[in-house]
Write an enzyme that holds these catalytic residues in place. Structure first.
Site, PDB file in Angstrom:
ATOM      1  N   ASP A  27      -4.363   0.333   8.345  1.00  0.00           N
ATOM      2  CA  ASP A  27      -4.166  -0.875   7.913  1.00  0.00           C
ATOM      3  C   ASP A  27      -4.756  -1.904   9.342  1.00  0.00           C
ATOM      4  OD1 ASP A  27      -4.903  -3.109   6.837  1.00  0.00           O
ATOM      5  OD2 ASP A  27      -3.042  -3.592   5.554  1.00  0.00           O
ATOM      6  N   CYS A  70      -8.748  -6.383   7.710  1.00  0.00           N
ATOM      7  CA  CYS A  70      -8.903  -7.775   6.259  1.00  0.00           C
ATOM      8  C   CYS A  70      -9.954  -9.636   7.628  1.00  0.00           C
ATOM      9  CB  CYS A  70      -7.532  -8.458   6.279  1.00  0.00           C
ATOM     10  SG  CYS A  70      -6.346  -9.119   8.104  1.00  0.00           S
ATOM     11  N   LYS A 109       0.385  -1.223   0.061  1.00  0.00           N
ATOM     12  CA  LYS A 109      -0.089   0.129   0.159  1.00  0.00           C
ATOM     13  C   LYS A 109       1.163   1.578   0.178  1.00  0.00           C
ATOM     14  CE  LYS A 109      -3.700  -2.084   2.633  1.00  0.00           C
ATOM     15  NZ  LYS A 109      -3.819  -3.541   2.968  1.00  0.00           N
ATOM     16  N   ASP A 142       5.397   0.654  11.356  1.00  0.00           N
ATOM     17  CA  ASP A 142       5.702  -0.369  11.697  1.00  0.00           C
ATOM     18  C   ASP A 142       6.206  -0.719  13.054  1.00  0.00           C
ATOM     19  OD1 ASP A 142       3.682  -2.877  10.133  1.00  0.00           O
ATOM     20  OD2 ASP A 142       5.185  -3.733  11.640  1.00  0.00           O
TER      21      ASP A 142
END
Length: 575
Positions: free
Chosen positions: A379, A436, A317, A335
């Site tokens: 995300d 997800c 992404k 991250d």
């Protein structure tokens, strides 16, 4: 007859001069002479049959079927007829036989249908049959002993039982057994689906709450099939048309991903490994799932903006955002896992991304580290119930605590993401939240929590397809604007299960807790006080009445105390 020159006469095969009489059966010896015994047998008309060494009859008529014998009898009669007459007779015979077959089918049809209806009546198994298929778990101290069922379950029988149970539940009032409740049928269906598809009882119960029963079967079946391999063209280095042609020349069978994507390609099969072609090593494309393209499309990054990708690994992404920004502006790829950042750095170098800074921080502490971004993509880490086809272990290794733990982390991250955005941005002020997962606790529940805790509102994602999010689930009611969120499922869109929500931040102020908000609510509604008891005009009353609630929350403490004192003065008058 096929030659046109003078040699055609002697090139043509010679015709036999002798013809056998009709109906006579002549047997030749190995020397080519007619055997006398065969003539004598036919002339005498004896019924004796010749038997070979193995005891089998040599009579051909015995080996023929009755319909073949009838055809042999009609053959001499047909030889005198013309071709047209024989064709007409064959057509008439074919029509007669078809009529006979249709008549037989019509006669047999009702009986067969009646038998099927009788066989299809579904009955619940007895408790003894269920006990035979159950697995017994006995804990002895710290160890767990597993006893297999007395009889191994037959998957074909379970599958038929699922289908029969589904038919009964769809027309429960007519097809149910007397004295049986719907809960009994649902309990058996959940147990059978858990055994057939290898799911835990907890996860299957959650899925039965989300999907209607026919759609649930389609969802479970879709999770047994892998999703198609898709790639994203890196427009920083090439065009999709040129990339497709180069891969086709290498033996790759591909197609455009869909009208909604201008960069995606779907790979059907390939004679070369997709992750090791010269085009891949040169950074012309990125192996990326179709559902991973949607959050970036919803974010819609603009050139020269400051963008935060809070959970960026493995970098698909992030590189897509840089591609849409044409390597302008600045992207902060963060991250919390340092090991996963290695793949991010490698992909960014390979794809030619130059406007990205990589950081290793806890996303929950990000507003304190750096803020003021135009857009943020979150995300969030989740339970992975939307990607079961990639990780089948999710079927059995998730429980209630895992879902709640993920939901708690997601709520912390989404508040940090909102706080990292500058509401006064000229082009931005947007946050995209995606997971997800298909669980409501990780999606709508988290979004509804963010709407209550921060000055944000939901806006359209800009995606033309996808199912609307839930506004109500069981006994919970969410904000009506959750209809603008989007859900994607493997059985309807042939991509991984995904959830996407897009926020617009309209104020940088953080709403206070409920106890602190009560004075502001009282001050925001002075019209509740009767006007006829006010003896003298109050200072700055008009300004306070016209101010918005979120503007009053910005007022300093002295102003609030002053308003309290004014209201305290009114109370004796009211009494």
């Amino acid at each position: 007859s096929g030659f046109s020159d003078d040699n055609s006469k002697w090139l043509a095969p010679a015709k036999a001069k002798k013809t056998q009489p009709k109906g006579n059966h002549v047997e030749l010896s190995s020397d080519g002479e007619v055997e006398e015994g065969s003539w004598e047998m036919e002339e005498d008309g004896s019924s004796e049959e010749m038997v070979d060494d193995y005891g089998a009859s040599s009579s051909e008529e015995e080996e023929l079927l009755p319909i073949e014998k009838a055809a042999l009898k009609q053959k001499p009669d047909r030889e005198g007829l013309s071709e047209d007459d024989s064709e007409e007779e064959e057509e008439e015979e074919a029509e007669e036989t078809s009529k006979r077959k249709m008549g037989q089918k019509e006669e047999e049809g009702p009986d067969l249908q009646l038998n099927l209806d009788i066989d299809e009546q579904f009955k619940l198994p007895t408790s003894e049959e269920i006990e035979k298929e159950d697995i017994l778990f006995i804990s002895l101290g710290d160890s767990l002993t597993v006893f297999p069922p007395a009889e191994p379950p037959d998957l074909h029988t379970i599958h038929q039982r699922i289908q029969g149970n589904m038919e009964v539940l769809q027309d429960f009032g007519v097809k149910r057994e007397e004295g049986r409740s719907r809960q009994e049928y649902l309990a058996l269906l959940r147990r059978d689906m858990a055994a057939y598809y290898s799911y835990s009882d907890f996860l299957l119960s959650k899925l039965m709450d989300i999907f209607p029963l026919p759609e649930l079967i389609n969802f479970l079946e879709a999770n047994e099939v892998p999703r198609p391999v898709t790639i994203r063209t890196n427009t920083l280095k090439t065009r999709r048309r040129d990339l497709a042609q180069a891969l086709i020349n290498r033996g790759v069978n591909l197609d455009p991903l869909g009208k909604w994507s201008k960069t995606g390609l779907v790979i059907y099969d390939s004679t070369v490994p997709i992750g090791a072609t010269p085009e891949y090593l040169a950074g012309h494309y990125m192996l990326q799932g179709a559902s991973s393209l949607l959050p970036v499309m919803a974010l819609a990054p603009q050139e020269n903006e400051r963008i935060l990708d809070m959970c960026c690994a493995p970098g698909g992404k992030t590189s897509y955002i840089a591609q849409l920004m044409k390597n302008t502006g600045m992207i902060l790829a963060n991250d919390s896992n340092a090991e996963r950042l290695r793949s991010v750095v490698g992909n960014l170098h390979r794809l030619g991304v130059t406007n990205t800074v990589v950081s290793n921080c806890d996303g929950r502490q990000f507003p304190k580290i750096l803020g003021g971004f135009d857009r943020v993509l979150l995300d969030a880490p989740c339970s992975g119930t939307g990607v079961i086809s990639k990780d089948p272990a999710v079927k059995t290794n998730k429980d209630e605590q895992d879902i709640l733990r993920c939901a708690h982390l997601q709520k912390e991250l989404i508040l940090s993401a909102i706080d990292s955005v500058n509401a006064a941005s000229e082009t931005g002020g947007y946050i995209v939240y995606c997971t997800c997962s298909v669980m409501v606790e990780e999606n709508e529940w988290v979004v509804d929590y963010a709407l209550k805790k921060r000055n944000v509102r939901l806006v359209a994602t800009g995606l033309d397809f996808g199912k609307e999010g839930f506004t109500r689930f069981k006994d919970r009611r969410f904000h009506p604007s959750l209809k603008s969120t989007r859900r994607f499922y493997p059985h309807t869109h042939n991509m991984d299960g995904f959830f996407i929500a897009k926020f617009k931040k309209f104020s940088n102020a953080i709403p206070q807790a409920k106890k602190d908000e009560e004075p502001a609510v009282e001050a925001a509604a002075p019209s509740a006080v009767p006007n006829n008891i006010i003896t003298e005009p109050l200072p700055k009353k008009k300004k306070l009445e016209e101010s918005k609630p979120d503007q009053e929350q910005k007022l300093p403490q002295p102003a609030l105390k002053k308003k309290h004192s004014l209201q305290a003065q009114r109370r004796p008058l009211k009494a």
